[in-house]
Design an enzyme around this catalytic site. Sequence first.
Site, mmCIF file in Angstrom:
data_model
loop_
_atom_site.group_PDB
_atom_site.id
_atom_site.type_symbol
_atom_site.label_atom_id
_atom_site.label_comp_id
_atom_site.label_asym_id
_atom_site.label_seq_id
_atom_site.Cartn_x
_atom_site.Cartn_y
_atom_site.Cartn_z
ATOM 1 N N SER A 154 0.827 -1.191 0.000
ATOM 2 C CA SER A 154 0.000 0.000 0.000
ATOM 3 C C SER A 154 0.875 1.260 0.000
ATOM 4 C CB SER A 154 -0.958 -0.050 1.202
ATOM 5 O OG SER A 154 -2.018 0.852 1.044
ATOM 6 N N ASP A 353 -8.626 -6.349 -4.786
ATOM 7 C CA ASP A 353 -8.455 -5.083 -4.075
ATOM 8 C C ASP A 353 -9.182 -3.962 -4.814
ATOM 9 O OD1 ASP A 353 -7.519 -3.321 -2.140
ATOM 10 O OD2 ASP A 353 -5.588 -3.017 -3.116
ATOM 11 N N HIS A 410 -5.981 -6.904 -0.771
ATOM 12 C CA HIS A 410 -4.947 -5.907 -0.521
ATOM 13 C C HIS A 410 -3.661 -6.515 0.024
ATOM 14 C CE1 HIS A 410 -3.844 -1.699 -0.127
ATOM 15 N NE2 HIS A 410 -3.478 -1.888 1.122
#
Length: 431
Positions: A154, A353, A410
């Site tokens: 991320s 995601d 994710h």
Amino acid sequence: MLLYLFLATILSGQYISGQFGPFEQDFGYVTVRDGAHMFYWLFYTTAEVENYTDRPLIVWLQGGPGGSSTGIGNFDIMGPLDLNLEPRNYTWVKNFNVMYLDNPVGSGFSYVDDPSHLTTTNDQIALDFVSLMKGFLEKHPEFQGVPLYIYGQSYGGKMAVDMAIRLREAEEAGDIQSDLRGIAMGNAWISPVDATLTWGPLLLAAGLVDEAGYESIQAAAREAERLFNDGQYLASTNAWSATQRAVFSATTNVDFYDITTKMPAWPDTRSDDAMEIMLRDGITREQELSLNTIMNTLVKPALNIPDHVVWTASNNQVFTTLNADFMKPVTDGIEKLLNETDIILTKYNGNLDLICSTPGQMLWVDRLKWDGAEAYRNAPRLPIWEDDRLEGYYKAYGNFRFFWINVAGHSVPRDNPAGANAFLRDMTGFP
């Protein structure tokens, strides 16, 4: 349950004073600047090798910004123990030395003497990382020359880009004896505007919104883009947050980290609630509560963390201080690394995601200007087979590669360990 497991470990003789759990480890603080103290937690590989330095060192960076690697990355994603404090069978420690870094300063067990010492830009974060590595290698000179890889999830993937630039500069100047070989950007916040603009189309294609919902999401996303293009970076961050609220409304709280599931209802629609999703970096409220117990009542005393430091899964102040930098891309840095270095750049993405969607990643990848751009575009897209199961696809040319990972949101290493093996093996040669 957690306290019982912890006490059982002590009574069984597996717990050694000054560490947590039975795995060989090291931990400590490096003062990266006056008033800024960064915490790392290193686990030595359990691979059957003559010396642990026979295997590479992987640095894991959590997202947010403000998420804790020592908590989330370690216990929730792929450390040696899981959230129940049970050994994890797919931990990366089986093949690598893994260092979890609470970064930027203020995250997790890292702390600052005063809020003025928090970072405001990605480059400041990168410079702190170089200072951290200098301090770490002074304590552990045996890791000088050991292949080093940075894996960031991320916002951690965004941070890894500038870290690679600054660390390579320090290596070339002879200021540090590290051996950076590659970085991996996992479901990474590389080009935020691109990511945000793909939320509506992805949800529409998946049947999770109707045309009206799509239009409301895209209107908010286009406003975030407009403000960014006008140089109103803080306002663009706020508009990004408004886009999240539009998604919640249109989907009845779809999970931003896995579109096949649903997030719990949020108490209201304030902007800081939307930002909290990014800060959580894929963990649920229940997991956060469990981590708070583990980190503050069990890990903290075991690792001799100062009393005044209180661990949190995510630090809102760290996030807020970086608000004006939040929507800025790091594609220029990626181009610099591709054109001027031999560092391997791996982009991997879980296809379920939303927040760092795969379509959003492909947009900026296709625009990259580097010597191998045309050859990469023409390279074949090949399947990833692990134990006769199709785990995704990959495409590579030169020192750039893209991995599409199936059945993963994710946090790919947690959601699809077999798929993660493919990009680990590609970059490092192990396992």
